[in-house]
Design a protein around this motif. Sequence first.
Motif, PDB file in Angstrom:
ATOM      1  N   SER A  14      36.039  40.124  48.437  1.00 20.86           N
ATOM      2  CA  SER A  14      36.013  40.475  47.018  1.00 20.86           C
ATOM      3  C   SER A  14      34.761  39.912  46.352  1.00 20.86           C
ATOM      4  O   SER A  14      34.378  38.780  46.617  1.00 20.86           O
ATOM      5  CB  SER A  14      37.236  39.897  46.303  1.00 20.86           C
ATOM      6  OG  SER A  14      37.125  40.067  44.913  1.00 20.86           O
ATOM      7  N   PRO A  15      34.159  40.679  45.441  1.00 22.68           N
ATOM      8  CA  PRO A  15      33.047  40.134  44.643  1.00 22.68           C
ATOM      9  C   PRO A  15      33.554  39.245  43.509  1.00 22.68           C
ATOM     10  O   PRO A  15      32.773  38.538  42.883  1.00 22.68           O
ATOM     11  CB  PRO A  15      32.351  41.391  44.099  1.00 22.68           C
ATOM     12  CG  PRO A  15      33.420  42.423  44.065  1.00 22.68           C
ATOM     13  CD  PRO A  15      34.347  42.113  45.213  1.00 22.68           C
ATOM     14  N   GLN A  16      34.863  39.260  43.257  1.00 25.81           N
ATOM     15  CA  GLN A  16      35.434  38.530  42.120  1.00 25.81           C
ATOM     16  C   GLN A  16      35.705  37.058  42.428  1.00 25.81           C
ATOM     17  O   GLN A  16      35.755  36.251  41.510  1.00 25.81           O
ATOM     18  CB  GLN A  16      36.732  39.189  41.659  1.00 25.81           C
ATOM     19  CG  GLN A  16      36.598  40.661  41.335  1.00 25.81           C
ATOM     20  CD  GLN A  16      35.534  40.932  40.279  1.00 25.81           C
ATOM     21  OE1 GLN A  16      35.455  40.221  39.298  1.00 25.81           O
ATOM     22  NE2 GLN A  16      34.726  41.946  40.504  1.00 25.81           N
ATOM     23  N   GLY A  51      30.844  33.421  52.300  1.00 34.77           N
ATOM     24  CA  GLY A  51      30.378  34.371  51.299  1.00 34.77           C
ATOM     25  C   GLY A  51      29.102  35.058  51.732  1.00 34.77           C
ATOM     26  O   GLY A  51      28.432  34.632  52.667  1.00 34.77           O
ATOM     27  N   HIS A  52      28.796  36.101  51.029  1.00 35.32           N
ATOM     28  CA  HIS A  52      27.586  36.891  51.273  1.00 35.32           C
ATOM     29  C   HIS A  52      26.651  36.663  50.085  1.00 35.32           C
ATOM     30  O   HIS A  52      27.077  36.748  48.930  1.00 35.32           O
ATOM     31  CB  HIS A  52      27.954  38.371  51.413  1.00 35.32           C
ATOM     32  CG  HIS A  52      26.778  39.250  51.642  1.00 35.32           C
ATOM     33  ND1 HIS A  52      26.126  39.309  52.851  1.00 35.32           N
ATOM     34  CD2 HIS A  52      26.125  40.095  50.820  1.00 35.32           C
ATOM     35  CE1 HIS A  52      25.122  40.164  52.746  1.00 35.32           C
ATOM     36  NE2 HIS A  52      25.110  40.658  51.533  1.00 35.32           N
ATOM     37  N   GLN A 109      22.271  34.943  44.797  1.00 35.61           N
ATOM     38  CA  GLN A 109      23.557  34.894  44.102  1.00 35.61           C
ATOM     39  C   GLN A 109      24.688  35.261  45.070  1.00 35.61           C
ATOM     40  O   GLN A 109      24.465  35.991  46.034  1.00 35.61           O
ATOM     41  CB  GLN A 109      23.582  35.896  42.931  1.00 35.61           C
ATOM     42  CG  GLN A 109      22.513  35.672  41.892  1.00 35.61           C
ATOM     43  CD  GLN A 109      22.770  34.411  41.084  1.00 35.61           C
ATOM     44  OE1 GLN A 109      23.910  34.098  40.771  1.00 35.61           O
ATOM     45  NE2 GLN A 109      21.710  33.686  40.766  1.00 35.61           N
ATOM     46  N   VAL A 110      25.885  34.793  44.780  1.00 37.41           N
ATOM     47  CA  VAL A 110      27.047  35.172  45.580  1.00 37.41           C
ATOM     48  C   VAL A 110      27.356  36.643  45.313  1.00 37.41           C
ATOM     49  O   VAL A 110      27.607  37.030  44.175  1.00 37.41           O
ATOM     50  CB  VAL A 110      28.279  34.307  45.232  1.00 37.41           C
ATOM     51  CG1 VAL A 110      29.498  34.787  46.009  1.00 37.41           C
ATOM     52  CG2 VAL A 110      28.007  32.838  45.517  1.00 37.41           C
TER      53      VAL A 110
END
Length: 67
Positions: free
Chosen positions: A14-16, A46-47, A52-53
């Motif tokens: 998730s990007p959230q 994370g990516h 930025q994440v």
Amino acid sequence: MSHVYKHIELTGSSPQGMEDAIQQALSKASQTLHDMRWFEVVDTRGHIEHGQVAHWQVTIKVGFTLD
């Protein structure tokens, strides 16, 4: 009454954030698995894009009771 549990590993993304990544994995799994009882976070990563994440990936172990 005793229970027998089976457990599997899932990875949600998730990007959230981490909690949303977990919820994504559990929501998808609930479409085919029944009687899920617990989860344990076993890995978090994370990516990164442009410093930025971009999104989180969380691997969880999910336990469910057998019929």
